[in-house]
Write an enzyme that holds these catalytic residues in place. Structure first.
Site, PDB file in Angstrom:
ATOM      1  N   LYS A   1       0.836  -1.203   0.000  1.00  0.00           N
ATOM      2  CA  LYS A   1       0.000   0.000   0.000  1.00  0.00           C
ATOM      3  C   LYS A   1       0.867   1.247   0.000  1.00  0.00           C
ATOM      4  O   LYS A   1       0.602   2.208  -0.728  1.00  0.00           O
ATOM      5  CB  LYS A   1      -0.907   0.014   1.227  1.00  0.00           C
ATOM      6  CG  LYS A   1      -1.771   1.268   1.350  1.00  0.00           C
ATOM      7  CD  LYS A   1      -2.208   1.521   2.775  1.00  0.00           C
ATOM      8  CE  LYS A   1      -1.050   1.993   3.638  1.00  0.00           C
ATOM      9  NZ  LYS A   1      -1.439   2.368   5.003  1.00  0.00           N
TER      10      LYS A   1
ATOM     11  N   GLY B   1      -4.771   7.054   6.036  1.00  0.00           N
ATOM     12  CA  GLY B   1      -3.923   8.168   6.458  1.00  0.00           C
ATOM     13  C   GLY B   1      -3.120   8.733   5.304  1.00  0.00           C
ATOM     14  O   GLY B   1      -2.864   9.946   5.255  1.00  0.00           O
TER      15      GLY B   1
ATOM     16  N   SER C   1       3.773  11.288  13.306  1.00  0.00           N
ATOM     17  CA  SER C   1       3.688  10.505  12.070  1.00  0.00           C
ATOM     18  C   SER C   1       4.736  10.959  11.071  1.00  0.00           C
ATOM     19  O   SER C   1       4.852  12.154  10.774  1.00  0.00           O
ATOM     20  CB  SER C   1       2.295  10.640  11.437  1.00  0.00           C
ATOM     21  OG  SER C   1       2.245   9.972  10.191  1.00  0.00           O
TER      22      SER C   1
ATOM     23  N   GLU D   1       4.203  -0.142  12.660  1.00  0.00           N
ATOM     24  CA  GLU D   1       3.082  -0.831  12.025  1.00  0.00           C
ATOM     25  C   GLU D   1       3.125  -2.335  12.280  1.00  0.00           C
ATOM     26  O   GLU D   1       2.110  -3.038  12.148  1.00  0.00           O
ATOM     27  CB  GLU D   1       3.067  -0.571  10.529  1.00  0.00           C
ATOM     28  CG  GLU D   1       4.243  -1.149   9.777  1.00  0.00           C
ATOM     29  CD  GLU D   1       4.388  -0.555   8.375  1.00  0.00           C
ATOM     30  OE1 GLU D   1       4.259  -1.320   7.416  1.00  0.00           O
ATOM     31  OE2 GLU D   1       4.608   0.665   8.264  1.00  0.00           O
TER      32      GLU D   1
ATOM     33  N   HIS E   1      -2.650   5.951  15.414  1.00  0.00           N
ATOM     34  CA  HIS E   1      -2.913   5.275  14.154  1.00  0.00           C
ATOM     35  C   HIS E   1      -4.421   5.071  14.008  1.00  0.00           C
ATOM     36  O   HIS E   1      -5.211   5.874  14.513  1.00  0.00           O
ATOM     37  CB  HIS E   1      -2.128   3.971  14.097  1.00  0.00           C
ATOM     38  CG  HIS E   1      -0.678   4.157  13.789  1.00  0.00           C
ATOM     39  ND1 HIS E   1       0.182   3.137  13.431  1.00  0.00           N
ATOM     40  CD2 HIS E   1       0.085   5.280  13.777  1.00  0.00           C
ATOM     41  CE1 HIS E   1       1.384   3.619  13.209  1.00  0.00           C
ATOM     42  NE2 HIS E   1       1.354   4.916  13.420  1.00  0.00           N
TER      43      HIS E   1
ATOM     44  N   ARG F   1      -4.550  -3.817  11.226  1.00  0.00           N
ATOM     45  CA  ARG F   1      -3.451  -4.432  11.970  1.00  0.00           C
ATOM     46  C   ARG F   1      -3.959  -5.110  13.252  1.00  0.00           C
ATOM     47  O   ARG F   1      -3.390  -6.113  13.691  1.00  0.00           O
ATOM     48  CB  ARG F   1      -2.387  -3.393  12.320  1.00  0.00           C
ATOM     49  CG  ARG F   1      -1.797  -2.657  11.126  1.00  0.00           C
ATOM     50  CD  ARG F   1      -1.048  -3.546  10.174  1.00  0.00           C
ATOM     51  NE  ARG F   1      -0.443  -2.776   9.088  1.00  0.00           N
ATOM     52  CZ  ARG F   1      -0.056  -3.286   7.933  1.00  0.00           C
ATOM     53  NH1 ARG F   1      -0.215  -4.576   7.700  1.00  0.00           N
ATOM     54  NH2 ARG F   1       0.474  -2.525   7.001  1.00  0.00           N
TER      55      ARG F   1
END
Length: 446
Positions: free
Chosen positions: A35, A103, A177, A328, A355, A400
């Site tokens: 992704k 995001g 981030s 992640e 997240h 996740r």
């Protein structure tokens, strides 16, 4: 406890029985594309000086939303085939961008929208209104862009473009981030003065994702200077049209390799790259530390002829590990640690509280509900061996978290996964693929 807006307990949903492994799993699998690479490639293709192709693009909700957002502003993204054709066009509004739960769309597209002529409005799924984007919007204002967010620093907001952006130097805090940095760099070459991004705050998480961004920019002929700590500059100039071949999503490999780790089996992932900027490549080190045998091997039916093979140990070991750069992976690694025969401490991941959900709180809550001895810390989690039992594992609309749930479910009877369909964010038909893998089929699967 995770934030209420992300808590699924307020609404009914389907509960999916996670398949239980009954012995060592032996499988060879092919994974969908990355992704992170797909969405970066799409942005750069839309800003490039000619048509290009994104080969083996991931077809998922996040990437489809990115393609639609760029098309809404004037680029043409043809997603009909496996290889996506991108033809740049004059960027213009009015346009609307649906960020969904992506995001990368919420953060990468506003700097592109600033180059459009006209208004571009942004909104997404309800939980996305809680995810941070204010640093990007403030930075854009500092570069001469008009942004209306009613002071929220969050969705919904509108970018009013005038066909060009002044650009220049901007200081921001990217400790929440790394996407804040990547967002500005991806569009920066098209700004009149380029962009000089300087970070002021705690260490930037997920550094491999910034490395991914700078590497892709250089492939497009963009001049990038990242020689100084906490500073990245992109010189103004054209973005050369370049075709991209998207690597498998290595972070999506985590639950599959976890099957080898927890069952004492052997799982091979086809086409694992020999060199990559993907954070998921850290699985090789992490699984080795937990006692697995990890090796790059020849895989005759792989496109590249190579792959990554992981063989699980007799006794899965706990770890003390800093996941700051690869946050992640934290949900999958935490699930593995809950099944390990020794204590674990995972740290450096305070940023994953921002997240898709507060992943630290969510993991502590859901694993604890299944019997895990887990302690939540401001920047991580500690786990000690404890007998686990079945129950409902909530996912908080977070793919996740669903990965963590199925890893535990493969080793524990009676685990039910709430909203397993959220895995479609990066892996279409994950549940079907996973069920077939653990079904009573031949050893060679996938």
């Amino acid at each position: 406890m995770p934030d209420a807006a992300a808590d699924p307990r307020s609404a009914p949903s389907e509960h999916w029985p996670a398949p239980r492994s009954r012995g060592p799993v032996t499988a060879t699998v092919s994974l969908p594309g990355s992704k992170s690479l797909t969405n970066r490639a799409l942005v750069l293709a839309a800003l490039a000086d000619g048509p290009s192709v994104v080969r083996r693009a991931l077809r998922s909700r996040d990437t489809t939303l990115m393609a639609r957002s760029l098309s809404a502003m004037g680029a043409h993204v043809d997603t009909a085939a496996e290889d996506w054709q991108v033809t740049p066009g004059a960027l213009r509004g009015p346009a609307h961008v649906d960020c969904g739960l992506a995001g990368t769309v919420m953060r990468f597209v506003p700097p592109v929208a600033a180059l459009a002529e006209g208004e571009v409005s942004f909104d997404g799924d309800p939980h996305m209104r809680n995810r941070p984007v204010g640093e990007v919007l403030t930075a854009l204002r500092g570069l001469g862009v008009e942004v209306d967010d009613a002071g929220r620093g969050a969705l919904p907001f509108t970018v009013r473009g005038h066909g060009s952006v002044r650009g220049g130097t901007v200081v921001l805090d990217a400790s929440a981030s790394s996407q804040f940095v990547s967002a500005l760099l991806l569009a920066g070459a098209r700004y009149d003065r380029g962009v000089d991004v300087r970070h002021d705050g705690k260490p930037v998480p997920s550094q491999p994702h910034i490395d991914m961004t700078t590497a892709m920019l250089r492939r497009h002929g963009v001049e990038v200077d990242d020689s100084s700590p906490n500073r990245w500059s992109v010189a103004p100039g054209p973005v050369r049209a370049v075709d991209h071949l998207i690597e498998p999503d290595l972070s999506n490999a985590a639950p599959f390799l976890a099957l080898a780790a927890t069952t004492g089996g052997t799982v091979t992932v086809r086409d694992w790259p020999a060199s990559t900027t993907q954070a998921g490549d850290a699985l090789r080190e992490i699984l080795s530390l937990m006692g697995c045998e990890v090796a790059m091997v020849d895989v005759p039916d792989a496109t590249s002829g190579r792959g990554l093979r992981v063989t699980g140990p007799d006794r899965l070991q706990g770890i003390d590990h800093d996941l700051h750069d690869v946050g992640e992976l934290a949900p999958a690694v935490t699930a593995l640690c809950a099944l390990a025969e020794g204590p674990s401490h995972l740290r450096g991941i305070a940023h994953i509280r921002h997240h898709e959900t507060d992943r630290i709180a969510a993991l502590a809550t859901e694993l604890g509900a299944l019997g895990a001895d887990v302690v939540e810390h401001p920047d991580g989690l500690s786990l000690r061996p404890a007998p686990l039992h079945g129950g409902l594992f909530h996912t908080y609309a977070d793919h996740r978290m669903a990965h963590a749930a199925v890893i535990v479910g493969a080793g524990v009877d009676g685990v039910l996964v709430e909203d397993v369909a959220t895995t479609g964010k990066t892996f279409p038909d994950f549940a079907g693929f996973w069920s077939r893998l653990l079904g009573p089929a031949a050893d060679e699967r996938g």
